[in-house]
Design an enzyme around this catalytic site. Structure first.
Site, PDB file in Angstrom:
ATOM      1  CD  GLU A 116      -3.277  -0.451   0.488  1.00  0.00           C
ATOM      2  OE1 GLU A 116      -3.221   0.671  -0.059  1.00  0.00           O
ATOM      3  OE2 GLU A 116      -4.289  -1.165   0.476  1.00  0.00           O
TER       4      GLU A 116
ATOM      5  CG  ASP B 184      -5.917   0.582  -5.812  1.00  0.00           C
ATOM      6  OD1 ASP B 184      -6.978   0.093  -6.242  1.00  0.00           O
ATOM      7  OD2 ASP B 184      -5.249   0.056  -4.904  1.00  0.00           O
TER       8      ASP B 184
END
Length: 243
Positions: free
Chosen positions: A94, A146
């Site tokens: 992340e 993403d």
């Protein structure tokens, strides 16, 4: 290569441990949250049921949230090639970024320096093929954007940390927005499936097709993400199969 990683463990992972040989993919995400404190709180909250193995802050600092050999909860419902549910076979990273729903910003130089170091380390440790370093939208195109079109995949590809085409972009752009016919579009979707994307037919509903095309464009044609297949996309897809 000097790599500093700080532990900040999350309770959100599956047991028992995986075998090292089963780790075949690395999946890159952005947090999609306005600041990293909120993102980190969510990734370490037992009630959120989400996590990742690594978290990269704006200043480039790398946090280890889940040990590599445990299955973190980052990919969700996902597909790539013949793999379903990539959590079992992947490491999730992340990167702090507010994302498309907030103020989607460029990834910082410090973040990119850290991601390169981390990817080199993981790629070598687990013998991950550079083509298996993917974005969340690659494996879950129908629900995820993403890390998005601002993530510099081309920059990573230059150092063998991502898949990219081998075409002259100045020549390639001439084919942008040039229409393709039904048979060419059918070939385009076949090519996407060969690359690894989930199977979508030319006859599928237009919304379903556009989500897949956008995922492909966010990854390989970042200058224009419009969800419409054209000659440029078709040429790109052909080249990516060969490279």
């Amino acid at each position: 290569m000097w790599l500093k990683i700080t532990s900040n463990y999350s309770p959100n992972f599956n047991t028992p441990k995986r075998q090292k040989k089963n780790i075949k993919y690395i999946i890159i995400h952005y947090t999609g949250m306005k600041n990293e404190l909120l993102a980190l709180k969510r990734l370490t909250d037992i009630n959120s049921k989400v996590s990742a193995h690594y978290f990269i802050k704006k200043n480039g600092k790398i946090l280890n949230l889940v040990p590599d050999l445990y299955e973190a909860w980052h990919a969700g419902k996902s597909n790539w090639k013949n793999i379903v549910s990539l959590n079992r076979y992947s490491i999730g990273i992340e990167i702090q970024n507010s994302g498309h729903e907030n103020f989607y910003e460029k990834f910082s130089d410090k973040q990119m320096n850290s991601i390169k170091k981390l990817l080199r380390f993981l790629k070598k440790k687990y013998r991950v093929n550079f083509k298996n370093i993917l974005g969340h939208s690659d494996i879950a195109h129908n629900r995820k954007k993403d890390p998005g079109e601002k993530f510099p995949w081309k920059e990573l590809a230059k150092v063998k940390l991502a898949h990219w085409h081998q075409l002259n972009e100045k020549e390639l752009i001439k084919y942008r927005l040039k229409k393709i016919n039904f048979l060419e579009e059918k070939k385009f979707f076949i090519n996407l499936h060969k690359i690894g994307y989930t199977k979508v037919q030319s006859e599928s509903p237009i919304n379903k097709k556009r989500l897949l095309i956008k995922a492909f464009q966010r990854r390989f044609r970042q200058g224009l993400v419009n969800g419409i297949s054209d000659q440029e996309c078709l040429i790109l897809s052909k080249n990516l199969i060969k490279t």
